[in-house]
Enzyme design. Sequence first.
Site, PDB file in Angstrom:
ATOM      1  N   ASP A 143      43.918  46.507  39.907  1.00  0.00           N
ATOM      2  CA  ASP A 143      43.907  47.989  40.215  1.00  0.00           C
ATOM      3  C   ASP A 143      45.160  48.633  39.544  1.00  0.00           C
ATOM      4  OD1 ASP A 143      41.561  47.831  41.759  1.00  0.00           O
ATOM      5  OD2 ASP A 143      42.588  46.879  43.381  1.00  0.00           O
ATOM      6  N   HIS A 166      42.001  45.953  49.407  1.00  0.00           N
ATOM      7  CA  HIS A 166      41.033  45.402  48.389  1.00  0.00           C
ATOM      8  C   HIS A 166      40.636  46.460  47.483  1.00  0.00           C
ATOM      9  CE1 HIS A 166      37.536  43.243  47.330  1.00  0.00           C
ATOM     10  NE2 HIS A 166      36.548  43.363  48.547  1.00  0.00           N
ATOM     11  N   HIS A 216      47.889  39.144  44.602  1.00  0.00           N
ATOM     12  CA  HIS A 216      46.509  38.753  45.060  1.00  0.00           C
ATOM     13  C   HIS A 216      46.490  37.430  45.753  1.00  0.00           C
ATOM     14  CE1 HIS A 216      42.245  37.912  44.099  1.00  0.00           C
ATOM     15  NE2 HIS A 216      42.222  39.123  43.772  1.00  0.00           N
TER      16      HIS A 216
END
Length: 426
Positions: free
Chosen positions: A362, A264, A305
């Site tokens: 990210d 995460h 994802h």
Amino acid sequence: MTEKSAQLTLGENTLDLPIYSGTIGPDVVDVGQLTAQGVFTYDPGFVSTAACESKITYIDGGKGILLHRGYPIDQLADHSDYLEVCYLLLYGELPNAAEKEKFESTINNHTMVHEQLRNFYQGFRRDAHPMAIMCGVVGALSAFYHDSLEISDERHREIAAFRLIAKMPTLAAMCYKYSLGQPFMYPKNDLSYSENFLQMMFGVPCEEYEVNPILAKAMDKIFILHADHEQNASTSTVRLAGSSGANPFACIAAGIAALWGPAHGGANEAVLDMLTEIGDVSNVDKFVAKAKDKNDPFRLMGFGHRVYKNYDPRAKVMRETCHEVLGELGIKDPLLELAMKLEDIARSDSYFIEKNLYPNVDFYSGIILKAIGIPTSMFTVIFALARTVGWVAHWHEMISGSYRIGRPRQLYTGSPQRDFVPLDKR
Ligand code: CMC
């Protein structure tokens, strides 16, 4: 909501399960009556389960769309600012000029933390991970702000939201200052939210700190891109903790703990560690092969994802911002070149294509954060700081409506009932 239904046959019985439609997105089948039939639904990882109704954020993972209160994330990133997005997430509409000014001044009035909170930091080792400190100090806010803990009081909930949004940058910067052994910097309320954060991170009391507007703008964009993301692991954690009636500071501390993991929010730190480990473009193929190897636990961090099976729209903005910021600062970071090469190779590889593995938010954020001067260990703290508004908005939405304590069931595969065996007979 519609009057559609789905039929489910269980032995002799056929059940009519109501189907509800949202404004956009998949319909949901209401399975609430199954318990009375002696069966549960089974969906590990909540892949097909809508755990709540929400009006805050919508994601179409197939098309790569992310909307906050209906507004596309790229438009918000280009034209809005973080505090305006906070207002939008909390209240459902963009503020007019007077509302915006009042909201900014309210947040500014809550930026300081209780002076005794400083003592908490002294209890940690200097080399403690800042997320460990954040889990502790954010939970500890509930020991200081007793006048905003009555969750059934709408005004208390609102003040708790203001406090959390306003104090997160202060608490986050204090983690960094503590690790350096430098004095904590007080907030300066004539600065914007992101300017203030940079001032508390990089300023020192003996000198005037001049905020670089390029860095402040980049910081603000990073905050916007992380502000909310629907029912992800940490937001669901906040909702679950909140469903028991726990106070908002404790709930957000639970969200911070859930965010910390590398699958995460911890991925932004892991991406930079991975790029550093790859080291050179010539090693990219080796790492891609490792990521594809079923017997190797290594994954390409910043790729894939649960919801996006297309380019993460936040990653698109992040990639552009990364080029802009490095260009404006005149920085040539070999890690950016490496990241782009990795993206090219991974995106032309059948493994990544077939599994719809695209860069996520990210992948490029760490390179911008590094250019701003933020150390890797603080990356996930920045995510937590920015996501606080999303957590609070979801918590507030839940508490303002009708809700029950969250209590999932299980498929039990342990031992059936058996009799206790005394120690001398085992
Ligand atoms: N590198 C290599 N293979 C991958 C990757 C990756 N980054 N991500 C998924 N896969 C493979 C995985 O091995 C599996 O293959 P198979 O079907 O053959 O077993 C398939 O793709 C599906 O993966 P999954 O783990 O079942 O998918 P998930 O939806 O449970 O997990 C994820 C999603 C984000 C945890 C995962 O893609 C991952 O671990 N990515 C790396 C960590 C990361 O970047 N996380 C940040 C997510 S975005 C920020 C946020 O929301 O917090």
